[in-house]
Design an enzyme around this catalytic site. Structure first.
Site: not given
Ligand code: ARG
Length: 467
Positions: A110, A317, A23, A290, A322, A155-156, A325, A285, A283, A277
């Site tokens: 541990n 443990y 690790s 996003e 592990q 709404t919607h 992490k 962007n 553009k 772009s």
């Protein structure tokens, strides 16, 4: 020196298996916390007479040197030492010799790794709290600045009723204030030391876990040693918190993407937070928004990953743990990034007032209020709803709004409607009528903003402490 391989393991670990199980390449960032824990541990051991004061002193001096080397970027993770804990001990051994072998007395990796993760999370939690505070402040600043702007509320995703843009920003403020409170509650629960649990049962040495807890500035110790080494609730809870916070971020990001389209044009995201772009020169962007939306998937995925890892694990443990992490570090990094750029993007975006006004003049967001006027004249709400719906249908066909309707025509199709009313259907009048404390009348929204400013000043100190 191979610290974890005694006579029971005579063969060297297979090279590929070593890569697979190590690790150290991702837990390297725990090193300062690991050393902080070790210094507290050694201090307590010497206070308790479990180790000699001189040895404790030698070890602590050595540990400080390891930390300095790490901070200076002079230390590299070594695969043969598997993880950050054994890398610290291995390097310590090179510096101070065999005395380093005393460090791991009355401790297991541990309880050590559990402690490191608590310390890391508390540190990250404080930093994220400060960033989240700034996110809330940015929304309140926007709300303050945009008080004169009325947009169609949806709404919607259909234009519904006029609403103050500030009111809309403040809805997000409320969501993030809840996230802030949840983060603080999580912090309290995470402020707990597992050190002293040993491998799982405690240790036969006369250690004092309450002393290491105190030396580390933690609030309490775990009340059960098995739980202390098995518990990853504080990480799963953090990932749940992060997921929910990101869902809020993502909904906001989605609106910024939508509102910055040519079709909506309600806002213009500053150049500093827009990208171009490579092919289409026209553009701008909204990449920051996003990717904020996009990274929400990654955060929720990390949460699901760790929950799935943990769900079948027996106490105490298991090496599966592990896996916590990379999940947690990735989410901390992701939130660090997002919470740094999004408030800045919010503060610098421009609201396109003319575009919004034009849009609002051409819609039927006053329809509910027109129906309400008919109700005031004795019609039932259902009848009024039906009649206004019919008129909107006609107007749509004619390409007209409530404001430029021909009055004689209106008298013909709907004699119940007094053409005089139409002048009372201006967005400013409609919002002003909504007077509940939670509602969109400018006076009420101003009060909501004032309350939020009080919240901000009350939390300023605690938000920025140690961040
Ligand atoms: N690298 C391990 C982890 O991240 C440290 C704890 C290892 N403990 C053990 N008994 N193998 O969880």
């Amino acid at each position: 020196m191979d610290m974890a391989r005694g006579p029971r393991l005579t063969m060297k670990l297979d090279e590929k298996a070593a890569h697979f199980t190590a690790s150290v390449f991702f837990d390297w960032r725990l090193l300062p916390f690991d050393i902080q824990g070790s210094i507290a541990h050694v201090t307590m051991l010497s206070e308790q007479g479990i180790i000699k004061t001189d040895d404790a002193h030698t070890i602590i001096t050595g540990l400080k040197q390891v930390l300095e080397e790490w901070q200076a970027g002079q230390l590299s993770p070594r695969l043969e030492w598997e993880d950050v804990h054994m890398n610290v001990e291995g390097r310590l051994n090179e510096i101070i010799g065999p005395v380093s072998g005393i460090l791991h007395t009355a401790r297991s990796r541990n309880d050590q790794v559990a402690l490191d993760m608590h310390l890391y999370m508390l540190d990250a939690g404080l930093r994220l709290k400060a960033l989240l505070y700034d996110m809330i402040a940015a929304l309140v600043d926007r709300a303050h600045e945009d008080l004169d702007v009325i947009i169609p509320g949806y709404t919607h995703m259909q234009a519904a009723q006029p609403v103050l843009l500030s009111h809309h920003w403040m809805a997000y403020k409320s969501m993030f204030v809840r996230d802030y409170a949840r983060l603080e509650e999580w912090y309290e629960r995470t402020n707990c030391s597992p050190l002293g649990a040993g491998a799982l049962t405690g240790t036969p040495y006369p250690t004092r876990p309450e002393r290491t807890q105190e030396l580390l500035g933690l609030k309490v110790v775990y009340d059960n040693s098995i739980d202390a080494v098995s518990d990853r609730d504080f990480l799963m809870e953090f990932l749940s918190w992060a997921s929910l916070t990101m869902v809020h971020m993502s909904r906001l990001a989605e609106e910024l993407v939508l509102w910055s389209t040519q079709e909506f044009g309600y806002i213009r995201i500053a150049d500093e937070y827009s990208t171009g772009s490579s092919i289409m020169p026209q553009k701008r962007n909204p990449d920051v928004a996003e990717l904020t939306r996009g990274k929400t998937g990654r955060v929720i995925g990390r949460m699901q990953g760790l929950f799935t890892t943990m769900k079948g694990l027996p106490l105490a443990y298991d090496s599966d743990m592990q896996e916590d992490k990379e999940a947690v570090f990735d989410v901390v990094d992701t939130l660090d990034g997002i919470l740094t750029v999004v408030p800045a993007m919010l503060r610098t975006l421009r609201v396109q007032r003319e575009r919004i006004l034009k849009r609002l003049g051409n819609d039927y967001t006053a329809a509910t209020d027109l129906a309400d006027l008919l109700v005031a004249k004795g019609m039932t709400f259902r009848e009024a709803h039906h009649l206004v719906g019919k008129i909107v249908g006609f107007l749509e066909g004619l390409g007209k709004g409530f404001h430029d309707v021909d009055r004689d025509w209106l008298k013909d199709v709907a004699p119940a409607i007094d053409p005089q009313w139409l002048q009372h259907l201006r967005p400013a009048e409609l919002v002003a009528k909504r007077q509940q404390s939670m509602a969109t009348a400018p006076q009420r929204v101003k009060e909501q903003i004032d309350a939020a400013k009080i919240w901000l000043s009350r939390h300023k100190e605690s938000a920025t402490e140690n961040a």
